[in-house]
Design an enzyme around this catalytic site. Sequence first.
Site, short mmCIF file in Angstrom:
data_model
loop_
_atom_site.label_atom_id
_atom_site.label_comp_id
_atom_site.label_asym_id
_atom_site.label_seq_id
_atom_site.Cartn_x
_atom_site.Cartn_y
_atom_site.Cartn_z
N SER A 24 23.75 13.96 -89.13
CA SER A 24 23.20 13.04 -88.25
C SER A 24 22.00 13.74 -87.21
CB SER A 24 24.34 12.28 -87.39
OG SER A 24 24.93 13.66 -86.66
N ASN A 111 34.79 15.05 -80.88
CA ASN A 111 35.02 13.46 -80.53
C ASN A 111 34.99 13.15 -79.28
OD1 ASN A 111 35.56 13.78 -83.18
ND2 ASN A 111 37.79 13.17 -83.18
N THR A 156 9.82 -30.61 -71.08
CA THR A 156 11.01 -30.51 -71.84
C THR A 156 10.79 -31.17 -73.07
OG1 THR A 156 11.84 -32.84 -71.12
CG2 THR A 156 12.37 -30.96 -69.69
N HIS A 157 11.69 -30.47 -74.24
CA HIS A 157 11.26 -31.00 -75.39
C HIS A 157 10.00 -30.80 -75.75
CE1 HIS A 157 15.15 -33.31 -74.91
NE2 HIS A 157 14.56 -33.47 -73.96
N SER A 278 -9.07 -10.03 -85.64
CA SER A 278 -8.71 -10.27 -86.96
C SER A 278 -9.73 -9.43 -88.03
CB SER A 278 -8.87 -11.63 -87.54
OG SER A 278 -9.21 -11.83 -88.76
N LYS A 284 -11.65 -14.33 -83.99
CA LYS A 284 -10.36 -14.19 -83.39
C LYS A 284 -9.95 -13.34 -82.40
CE LYS A 284 -7.15 -15.73 -86.00
NZ LYS A 284 -5.86 -16.76 -85.77
N ASN A 286 -6.14 -12.44 -81.12
CA ASN A 286 -4.74 -12.84 -81.17
C ASN A 286 -3.85 -12.21 -80.40
OD1 ASN A 286 -5.50 -14.24 -83.58
ND2 ASN A 286 -5.33 -12.32 -84.87
N TYR A 318 39.19 8.02 -83.62
CA TYR A 318 37.73 8.48 -84.06
C TYR A 318 37.57 8.25 -85.60
CZ TYR A 318 33.40 10.54 -84.92
OH TYR A 318 32.02 10.90 -85.59
N GLN A 323 29.72 7.69 -86.15
CA GLN A 323 28.41 8.37 -85.98
C GLN A 323 27.07 7.33 -86.20
OE1 GLN A 323 27.87 12.31 -87.76
NE2 GLN A 323 26.72 11.31 -89.36
N LYS A 326 24.92 5.44 -83.28
CA LYS A 326 23.47 5.78 -82.55
C LYS A 326 22.33 5.48 -82.79
CE LYS A 326 26.19 9.80 -82.17
NZ LYS A 326 27.17 9.21 -82.77
N1 ARG Z 1 28.10 13.59 -85.34
C1 ARG Z 1 29.45 12.95 -85.11
C2 ARG Z 1 29.18 11.52 -84.25
O1 ARG Z 1 28.28 11.07 -84.11
C3 ARG Z 1 30.05 13.64 -84.15
C4 ARG Z 1 31.65 13.84 -83.92
C5 ARG Z 1 31.96 14.32 -85.43
N2 ARG Z 1 33.59 14.52 -85.13
C6 ARG Z 1 33.98 14.65 -86.39
N3 ARG Z 1 35.52 14.87 -86.35
N4 ARG Z 1 33.60 14.71 -87.46
O2 ARG Z 1 30.27 10.69 -84.15
#
Ligand code: ARG
Length: 459
Positions: A24, A111, A156-157, A278, A284, A286, A318, A323, A326
């Site tokens: 990640s 975690n 409205t509408h 365009s 145009k 836009n 967890y 992961q 994110k």
């Molecule tokens: N990269 C992991 C995440 O975003 C970090 C936590 C990982 N923990 C684990 N026990 N593998 O969640």
Amino acid sequence: MKEKAWGGRFALPTDSEVEAFTASVHFDKRLYKHDILGSIAHARMLARRKIISAKERDAICAGLKEIGADIEGGAFTFRADDEDIHMAIERALTEIIGAAGGKLHTGRSRNDQVALDVRLYLRDEIADVLKLLARLKKMLLKTAKKEIETILPGYTHMQKAQPVLLAHYLLAYYEMFSRDQGRFEDCRRRVNVMPLGAAALAGTGLPIDRKAVAKELKFPALSENSMDAVSDRDFAAEFIFAAATVMMHLSRFCEDLIIWSTDEFSYVEISDAFTTGSSIMPQKKNPDVAELIRGKTSRVYGDLVALLTLLKGLPMTYNRDLQEDKEPLFDAVDTVKSSLSVFAAMVGHVKFDRRRMRAGAEGGFSTATDAAEYLVSKGVPFREAHRVVGTLVAYCLEKNKPLTALSLEELRRFHKKFDADILGRLAVESSVAARKSYGGTATEVVAKRIAELEKNAGR
Ligand code: ARG
């Protein structure tokens, strides 16, 4: 295999495809500042509790700061086997300061560490989003003040309904963005809870001091349950919901600007600097920025659904699934920030065609309700007044003329309660001026609201 921080019990190296699949770091490196901030607070606490020595703490903190500066300056090389930002930083720390680097992770787990990082990160992002919302609201208030005399047809509408002030329209969005601010502030209260010390899921047997870490990192509250602390992402879902609602509001505003900038409406002209041309049609211009904000709204909805689906049915506590929180979160942050920023700038450069708007407001028998309210003021029951004015409108359609072109004699053919004073009431200005009910569009009501908002700095 012994190179991996967790490699002790493994006999075989990680499959390279698995390494790439589970990594990640290419996206969570965005958390590096907050990861380092959290680690420094953790190391200081460990030293105060004599879990590590003062010398080790100093080496750890200096090493972390060096790593932070390297990442900031682009001098840091992330490795394919770094897995995530937490491992990358710990690996680099041990390279720089040696064995003491291996003491940083005492009493914590990735975690609780990742939960802390995301909360610290989101707290900063909420501050940014709140600033952007405040800036947009300021721009709307300024424009409303400037357009306090401008009348446009309210719909409205998508059918002309009643004349309203452009300032009233703009302040409607002001209200929406105020509610958005409230949602982010509310979300921030739940982001602002310190999870570190939950460790993997059960807490730790080491004599840590969670309160001190919370104080150093300016968290007003501590997580009360270690299992909840490592598995909770409610706060991230709340953030994305608040962002999705901002995007929804922006998309509606954009839709109006897009329609209003058509040749058919010509109520607004969006500045050249915020439109595009365009590649084939030379004439145009836009409204692409407005269209893209409308389009990007869908991404943030997608982000929200992605996170909620990720959390659904997830067993305690967890799981690596988390992961995947994110990328949707980061995407929502980036999208809402860039959209708010470009939108505020664009609105500041929109030219409203007051004459066209006013002419538009005069069409579509938009003051028919005023005729009905006039009869009501003369004691006619509203339902009867409604029917009378309805037949009046049908008559106007047949004669192809607006309500304002009717003579008193014509009006009296429909109801005897029409008197000379009706004639002035059917102009759009009179219609607006009459709507004095609290929260209505009358100029005096809107001007009072503007003054109030200016005084309360937007609340
Ligand atoms: N990269 C992991 C995440 O975003 C970090 C936590 C990982 N923990 C684990 N026990 N593998 O969640």
